[in-house]
Scaffold this active site. Structure first.
Site, mmCIF file in Angstrom:
data_model
loop_
_atom_site.group_PDB
_atom_site.id
_atom_site.type_symbol
_atom_site.label_atom_id
_atom_site.label_comp_id
_atom_site.label_asym_id
_atom_site.label_seq_id
_atom_site.Cartn_x
_atom_site.Cartn_y
_atom_site.Cartn_z
ATOM 1 N N GLU A 177 9.511 8.690 -3.148
ATOM 2 C CA GLU A 177 10.830 9.091 -3.121
ATOM 3 C C GLU A 177 11.752 8.040 -3.934
ATOM 4 O OE1 GLU A 177 10.526 7.268 1.258
ATOM 5 O OE2 GLU A 177 10.433 5.642 0.024
ATOM 6 N N HIS A 188 8.928 -1.831 -0.358
ATOM 7 C CA HIS A 188 10.001 -1.171 -1.245
ATOM 8 C C HIS A 188 10.620 -1.894 0.684
ATOM 9 C CE1 HIS A 188 8.116 2.438 0.626
ATOM 10 N NE2 HIS A 188 9.510 3.191 0.691
ATOM 11 N N HIS A 196 3.914 3.533 1.572
ATOM 12 C CA HIS A 196 3.400 4.743 1.342
ATOM 13 C C HIS A 196 2.390 4.836 0.837
ATOM 14 C CE1 HIS A 196 7.254 5.269 3.214
ATOM 15 N NE2 HIS A 196 8.279 5.169 2.256
ATOM 16 N N ARG A 198 4.033 -0.478 8.095
ATOM 17 C CA ARG A 198 4.864 -0.837 7.711
ATOM 18 C C ARG A 198 4.392 -2.419 7.717
ATOM 19 N NH1 ARG A 198 5.959 -0.685 13.583
ATOM 20 N NH2 ARG A 198 7.655 0.524 12.748
#
Length: 317
Positions: A116, A174, A99, A194
């Site tokens: 996150e 990740h 991200h 992705r």
């Protein structure tokens, strides 16, 4: 305090852990995600009980403003609730992703990036995940490794045990692996690039789109020695496991009653029960609090009493 109807997401890779974990009377299969608290457009969670039952999270924010989220948070985020809380159950490997930061996201025409964290619930024996780079690579090497199916050789891989914490700042590569069951706390954002999908095809026989160039711009190529958040596992006191501009999170493992003092905090607080059960008293109300429950306490909450044998996450902005 507010409880919400979970938004259950059936996915190709979803498993069978979420429904029993949340004590739901449902027969859905392949539930990959339960969105517990969400203000994401078209995916807003709805209050499940009490006088505000039937209202969406965003309606609450618009009506209560700083009384719900905290004055500073309201000035910073406006009518958008700043966090998205999920449970994720992966029966298969998820794609490798990254991200962008807020700054890079803005440059790429997106509203914000995504930082996150994961808290590992009871996962399958041997379940693993990827988090971070284990060796130095350049953006060009990264693109070559995606092309020749060797990108996983550059990633740090971890076997997952219950209670493990992984912080994933924007820019860190990740992926959740097969058998992992986690609670996820993240910025309210749906920007995901992705990187690699293990050459899998969808039900129509097509490869899913990769975002190689956007990801290359977004990756933080720094290599760290350890990407698992180390913390002391102790009982009857809060242990901070993550702190960043977007959220602060602590783990509590209670075997005796505790009173949490939020009188100096200008923020909502979210409590996520990951094991056991108990009760919460706040703002003149009392409610059950057991494994699988997620509760939103408004910023006006000053004193919160919790009783029972219950392990939970506490997060706020």
């Amino acid at each position: 305090m507010y409880k919400f109807e979970p938004l259950l997401k059936q996915t190709l890779w979803g498993g069978d852990k979420i429904i029993p974990f949340k004590h739901l009377n449902e027969t859905l299969e392949n539930v990959g995600e339960s969105w517990e608290i969400s203000g994401v457009k078209d995916n807003e969670t709805i209050v499940s009980e009490g006088p505000e039952k039937g209202k969406s999270l965003n309606e609450l924010v618009r009506e209560l403003k700083g009384k719900l989220v905290g004055q500073e948070n309201y000035e910073r985020f406006g009518d958008e609730f700043p966090l998205l809380i999920k449970f994720i159950d992966a029966r298969q490997d998820l794609s490798i992703q990254v991200h962008p930061t807020d700054e890079i996201a803005h440059r790429q025409g997106k509203s914000r990036g995504k930082t996150e964290m994961w808290y590992a619930l009871e996962s399958a024996p041997g379940a693993q995940l990827y988090n971070g780079l284990k060796k130095q690579i350049t953006p060009e090497q990264y693109k070559q490794m995606v092309e020749n199916d060797t990108i996983t050789d550059a990633l740090a891989r971890y076997e997952v045990s219950e209670g493990d914490v992984f912080f994933i700042p924007a820019g860190r590569i990740h992926a959740i692996g097969a058998g992992c069951f986690v609670a996820e706390i993240q910025q309210t954002s749906d920007v995901t690039y992705r990187i690699y999908d293990f050459k899998r095809k969808d039900k129509n026989g097509n490869y899913r789109e990769l975002h190689t160039e956007l990801a290359a711009e977004s990756i933080d190529y720094t290599v760290l020695p350890n990407y698992r958040a180390e913390y002391e596992r102790t009982q009857n006191e809060g242990v901070q496991v993550a702190s960043c501009p977007y959220f602060t999170t602590a783990v509590y493992d209670l075997t005796e009653p505790m009173t949490l003092d939020y009188s100096e905090l200008d923020s909502f607080v979210i409590l996520i029960a990951v094991k056991g059960e108990g009760t919460i008293k706040a703002n003149g109300e009392e409610t059950t609090f057991r494994m699988g429950d997620t509760i939103l306490l408004p910023a006006t909450s000053t004193e919160v009493k919790i009783e029972g044998t219950v392990k939970f996450l506490e997060t706020f902005v």
